[in-house]
Design a protein around this motif. Structure first.
Motif, PDB file in Angstrom:
ATOM      1  N   ILE A  27       0.857  -1.183   0.000  1.00  0.00           N
ATOM      2  CA  ILE A  27       0.000   0.000   0.000  1.00  0.00           C
ATOM      3  C   ILE A  27       0.893   1.233   0.000  1.00  0.00           C
ATOM      4  N   LEU A  28       0.852   1.986  -1.084  1.00  0.00           N
ATOM      5  CA  LEU A  28       1.737   3.139  -1.254  1.00  0.00           C
ATOM      6  C   LEU A  28       1.164   4.359  -0.534  1.00  0.00           C
ATOM      7  N   GLY A  29       1.989   4.995   0.290  1.00  0.00           N
ATOM      8  CA  GLY A  29       1.557   6.178   1.016  1.00  0.00           C
ATOM      9  C   GLY A  29       2.263   7.429   0.492  1.00  0.00           C
ATOM     10  N   PHE A  30       1.540   8.390  -0.060  1.00  0.00           N
ATOM     11  CA  PHE A  30       0.104   8.437  -0.239  1.00  0.00           C
ATOM     12  C   PHE A  30      -0.213   9.159  -1.544  1.00  0.00           C
ATOM     13  N   ALA A  31      -1.435   8.969  -2.037  1.00  0.00           N
ATOM     14  CA  ALA A  31      -1.970   9.823  -3.105  1.00  0.00           C
ATOM     15  C   ALA A  31      -2.931  10.793  -2.431  1.00  0.00           C
ATOM     16  N   ILE A  32      -2.764  12.091  -2.705  1.00  0.00           N
ATOM     17  CA  ILE A  32      -3.482  13.117  -1.947  1.00  0.00           C
ATOM     18  C   ILE A  32      -4.125  14.113  -2.913  1.00  0.00           C
ATOM     19  N   ASP A  33      -5.377  14.470  -2.616  1.00  0.00           N
ATOM     20  CA  ASP A  33      -6.051  15.454  -3.477  1.00  0.00           C
ATOM     21  C   ASP A  33      -5.724  16.868  -3.005  1.00  0.00           C
ATOM     22  N   PRO A  66       4.327 -12.838  -8.911  1.00  0.00           N
ATOM     23  CA  PRO A  66       2.943 -12.791  -9.394  1.00  0.00           C
ATOM     24  C   PRO A  66       1.906 -12.716  -8.274  1.00  0.00           C
ATOM     25  N   ASN A  67       2.320 -13.010  -7.035  1.00  0.00           N
ATOM     26  CA  ASN A  67       1.399 -12.957  -5.897  1.00  0.00           C
ATOM     27  C   ASN A  67       1.302 -11.566  -5.280  1.00  0.00           C
ATOM     28  N   VAL A  68       1.940 -10.570  -5.886  1.00  0.00           N
ATOM     29  CA  VAL A  68       1.947  -9.207  -5.351  1.00  0.00           C
ATOM     30  C   VAL A  68       0.927  -8.332  -6.067  1.00  0.00           C
ATOM     31  N   LYS A  69       0.218  -7.520  -5.285  1.00  0.00           N
ATOM     32  CA  LYS A  69      -0.583  -6.425  -5.810  1.00  0.00           C
ATOM     33  C   LYS A  69      -0.125  -5.141  -5.144  1.00  0.00           C
ATOM     34  N   VAL A  70      -0.366  -4.024  -5.818  1.00  0.00           N
ATOM     35  CA  VAL A  70       0.065  -2.724  -5.297  1.00  0.00           C
ATOM     36  C   VAL A  70      -1.126  -1.767  -5.322  1.00  0.00           C
ATOM     37  N   LEU A  71      -1.354  -1.121  -4.188  1.00  0.00           N
ATOM     38  CA  LEU A  71      -2.467  -0.189  -4.021  1.00  0.00           C
ATOM     39  C   LEU A  71      -1.939   1.204  -3.702  1.00  0.00           C
ATOM     40  N   ALA A  72      -2.715   2.205  -4.054  1.00  0.00           N
ATOM     41  CA  ALA A  72      -2.437   3.573  -3.616  1.00  0.00           C
ATOM     42  C   ALA A  72      -3.343   3.898  -2.440  1.00  0.00           C
ATOM     43  N   SER A  73      -2.756   4.394  -1.355  1.00  0.00           N
ATOM     44  CA  SER A  73      -3.551   4.830  -0.212  1.00  0.00           C
ATOM     45  C   SER A  73      -3.879   6.305  -0.371  1.00  0.00           C
ATOM     46  N   LEU A  74      -5.131   6.643  -0.105  1.00  0.00           N
ATOM     47  CA  LEU A  74      -5.587   8.012  -0.290  1.00  0.00           C
ATOM     48  C   LEU A  74      -5.539   8.796   1.013  1.00  0.00           C
ATOM     49  N   GLN A 108      -2.841   3.795 -13.962  1.00  0.00           N
ATOM     50  CA  GLN A 108      -2.219   3.368 -15.218  1.00  0.00           C
ATOM     51  C   GLN A 108      -0.724   3.640 -15.221  1.00  0.00           C
ATOM     52  N   THR A 109      -0.336   4.776 -14.686  1.00  0.00           N
ATOM     53  CA  THR A 109       1.084   5.144 -14.680  1.00  0.00           C
ATOM     54  C   THR A 109       1.918   4.174 -13.854  1.00  0.00           C
ATOM     55  N   TYR A 110       1.394   3.786 -12.682  1.00  0.00           N
ATOM     56  CA  TYR A 110       2.175   2.972 -11.746  1.00  0.00           C
ATOM     57  C   TYR A 110       1.797   1.488 -11.755  1.00  0.00           C
ATOM     58  N   HIS A 111       0.950   1.072 -12.684  1.00  0.00           N
ATOM     59  CA  HIS A 111       0.541  -0.346 -12.764  1.00  0.00           C
ATOM     60  C   HIS A 111      -0.094  -0.806 -11.443  1.00  0.00           C
ATOM     61  N   LEU A 112      -1.033  -0.018 -10.920  1.00  0.00           N
ATOM     62  CA  LEU A 112      -1.626  -0.325  -9.634  1.00  0.00           C
ATOM     63  C   LEU A 112      -2.843  -1.242  -9.780  1.00  0.00           C
ATOM     64  N   ASP A 113      -3.155  -1.908  -8.672  1.00  0.00           N
ATOM     65  CA  ASP A 113      -4.260  -2.871  -8.649  1.00  0.00           C
ATOM     66  C   ASP A 113      -5.449  -2.391  -7.832  1.00  0.00           C
TER      67      ASP A 113
END
Length: 269
Positions: A27-33, A66-74, A108-113
């Motif tokens: 979980i990537l910290g962080f994407a912020i508006d 292949p067992n990894v997923k990556v998320l963006a935390s808001l 799309q840019t970071y290949h996130l799931d």
């Protein structure tokens, strides 16, 4: 699940042990508006995680595991010293449209799931939260832009997240409750806290959590708490760790031990 990149420390996925046979979500910290000064941007999200987390590093990570997923935390708690708030958009549909569009670009840019929702400050302006966030998750899932969505409540934000979950629980896959903020430090009190959160949300989606070198229960007591949860008839679907940045100093000891615990657990699917 493990948070990574929130402190700005240069960190590499290559250093983190990832076992086969387990789903590992970063979980990537962080994407912020907000802009770089913390000024709200009406749903237009930008990335603020460590600069070493790049499009190429994520692509390489996922090709090797292949067992990894990556998320963006808001959102998260703050940007530097500025505390971040959920604010009530004047035009909810515009906020949702901006959020979906900007997050699509980041995904799309970071290949996130997927996405993790970690707004932590509301100031009595949470009336719009459930609808706006629920619609963003729903629309991104309907467009097949994401496959997983999580929420990260803690003791002081339970009510807006319960509202979100009641209305949009069908598109929320896991609840990363921040148990370490609840100030429980013994196995028995951790178990009691888990039972409470399991009633507030959906028990099979609630993940116990651990803060490395941080607040709440620490060390072997955490694993005794996990065994206590299991002995009382609950399945442990996974564990959330905060964070890889802190684990750099101990060679990712708890990442290894927690994965081994889950792989050896008869309660884990």
């Amino acid at each position: 699940m493990e948070y990574i990149g929130a402190t700005g420390k240069p960190i590499s996925f290559n250093d983190i042990p990832i076992r086969e046979g387990i789903d590992f979500h970063f979980i990537l910290g962080f994407a912020i508006d907000s802009d770089a000064k913390g000024t709200s941007q009406n749903g237009k999200f930008s990335t603020y995680w460590a600069s070493t987390i790049t499009r190429d590093s994520i692509s390489t990570l996922k090709s090797q595991h292949p067992n990894v997923k990556v998320l963006a935390s808001l959102s998260g708690w703050s940007m530097g010293t500025k505390v971040l708030h959920w604010y009530a958009p004047q035009n909810q549909e515009l906020w949702i449209s901006n959020a979906v569009s900007s997050l699509q670009t980041i995904i799309q840019t970071y290949h996130l799931d997927g996405l993790d929702i970690d707004y932590e400050k509301f100031d009595n302006s949470n009336q719009t939260f459930a609808y706006c966030i629920g619609e963003v998750i729903s629309r991104l899932k309907n467009q097949n832009a994401i496959s997983v969505a999580t929420i990260a409540p803690f003791y002081n934000t339970t009510l807006p997240y319960i509202d979100l979950y009641k209305r949009y629980g069908n598109v929320i896959d896991y609840v990363n409750h921040q148990f370490y903020t609840d100030k429980v430090k013994t196995p028995n009190t951790y178990f009691q806290d888990f039972e409470l959160r399991a009633k507030q949300f959906q028990v099979e989606k609630v993940l116990p959590s651990y803060e490395v070198n941080g607040r709440g229960i620490q060390g072997d007591a955490f694993f005794e708490a996990m065994r206590l949860i299991q002995r009382n008839g609950y399945n442990i679907s996974g564990v959330m760790i905060f964070s890889a940045d802190a684990s750099m100093s101990n060679q990712y000891y708890y990442e290894q031990k927690i994965q081994d615990f889950l792989l050896n657990s008869t309660s884990t699917p």
